[in-house]
Design a protein around this motif. Structure first.
Motif, PDB file in Angstrom:
ATOM      1  N   ALA A  65       9.341   5.747  16.549  1.00  0.00           N
ATOM      2  CA  ALA A  65       8.862   4.109  17.067  1.00  0.00           C
ATOM      3  C   ALA A  65       7.327   4.330  16.866  1.00  0.00           C
ATOM      4  N   TYR A  66       6.963   5.215  16.719  1.00  0.00           N
ATOM      5  CA  TYR A  66       5.555   5.444  16.298  1.00  0.00           C
ATOM      6  C   TYR A  66       4.878   5.677  14.623  1.00  0.00           C
ATOM      7  N   LYS A  67       6.572   6.256  13.924  1.00  0.00           N
ATOM      8  CA  LYS A  67       6.113   6.213  12.748  1.00  0.00           C
ATOM      9  C   LYS A  67       7.114   4.822  12.388  1.00  0.00           C
ATOM     10  N   THR A  68       8.238   5.110  12.617  1.00  0.00           N
ATOM     11  CA  THR A  68       8.946   3.360  11.441  1.00  0.00           C
ATOM     12  C   THR A  68       7.722   2.115  12.046  1.00  0.00           C
ATOM     13  N   VAL A  69       6.906   2.131  12.922  1.00  0.00           N
ATOM     14  CA  VAL A  69       5.629   1.110  12.891  1.00  0.00           C
ATOM     15  C   VAL A  69       4.392   1.503  12.077  1.00  0.00           C
ATOM     16  N   GLU A  70       4.120   2.486  11.630  1.00  0.00           N
ATOM     17  CA  GLU A  70       3.316   2.765  11.606  1.00  0.00           C
ATOM     18  C   GLU A  70       3.580   3.234   9.257  1.00  0.00           C
ATOM     19  N   SER A  71       4.886   2.827   9.484  1.00  0.00           N
ATOM     20  CA  SER A  71       5.524   2.855   8.755  1.00  0.00           C
ATOM     21  C   SER A  71       5.348   1.482   7.541  1.00  0.00           C
ATOM     22  N   TRP A  72       6.041   0.347   8.550  1.00  0.00           N
ATOM     23  CA  TRP A  72       5.323  -1.174   8.270  1.00  0.00           C
ATOM     24  C   TRP A  72       4.745  -0.843   7.704  1.00  0.00           C
ATOM     25  N   GLU A  73       3.211  -0.764   7.937  1.00  0.00           N
ATOM     26  CA  GLU A  73       1.110  -0.948   7.315  1.00  0.00           C
ATOM     27  C   GLU A  73       1.486  -1.086   5.922  1.00  0.00           C
ATOM     28  N   ILE A  74       0.553  -1.893   4.951  1.00  0.00           N
ATOM     29  CA  ILE A  74       0.505  -1.582   3.813  1.00  0.00           C
ATOM     30  C   ILE A  74      -1.065  -2.066   3.660  1.00  0.00           C
ATOM     31  N   ASN A  75      -2.107  -1.146   3.904  1.00  0.00           N
ATOM     32  CA  ASN A  75      -3.276  -0.780   3.824  1.00  0.00           C
ATOM     33  C   ASN A  75      -3.900  -1.574   5.076  1.00  0.00           C
ATOM     34  N   GLU A  76      -3.366  -1.339   6.478  1.00  0.00           N
ATOM     35  CA  GLU A  76      -3.627  -1.818   7.979  1.00  0.00           C
ATOM     36  C   GLU A  76      -3.617  -2.756   7.867  1.00  0.00           C
ATOM     37  N   LYS A  77      -2.125  -3.248   6.799  1.00  0.00           N
ATOM     38  CA  LYS A  77      -1.634  -4.465   7.544  1.00  0.00           C
ATOM     39  C   LYS A  77      -0.299  -4.918   7.578  1.00  0.00           C
ATOM     40  N   PHE A  78       0.102  -5.403   8.482  1.00  0.00           N
ATOM     41  CA  PHE A  78       1.854  -5.897   8.626  1.00  0.00           C
ATOM     42  C   PHE A  78       1.813  -6.866   7.583  1.00  0.00           C
TER      43      PHE A  78
END
Length: 78
Positions: A65-78
């Motif tokens: 879950a952590y890795k998935t959500v972090e993978s959605w970020e680009i430049n600290e934005k979703f």
């Protein structure tokens, strides 16, 4: 009809220490969110943690879950 939390509505819920189990699983994520909020916005950090908690609730392993959500970020934005 009024919901009675002490009534069995036709399904079995095995006894577990749900409070301890829940708090143990989410504590690292809460700590992460508090740390993250220092570098991003509180809104961003809460969104991350809520998304991770949602995925955990859907049955994902907490680290996935952590890795998935972090993978959605680009430049600290979703």
């Amino acid at each position: 009809m009024h919901y009675d939390p002490n009534m069995n509505y036709g399904y079995y819920i095995p006894y577990r220490d749900l409070k301890s189990e829940t708090l143990t699983i989410i504590k690292p994520f809460v700590n992460y969110g508090l740390s993250e909020a220092k570098f991003t916005s509180v809104s961003h950090a809460m969104t991350e943690i809520a998304a991770m908690a949602y995925l955990i609730g859907k049955g994902y392993d907490p680290q996935i879950a952590y890795k998935t959500v972090e993978s959605w970020e680009i430049n600290e934005k979703f």
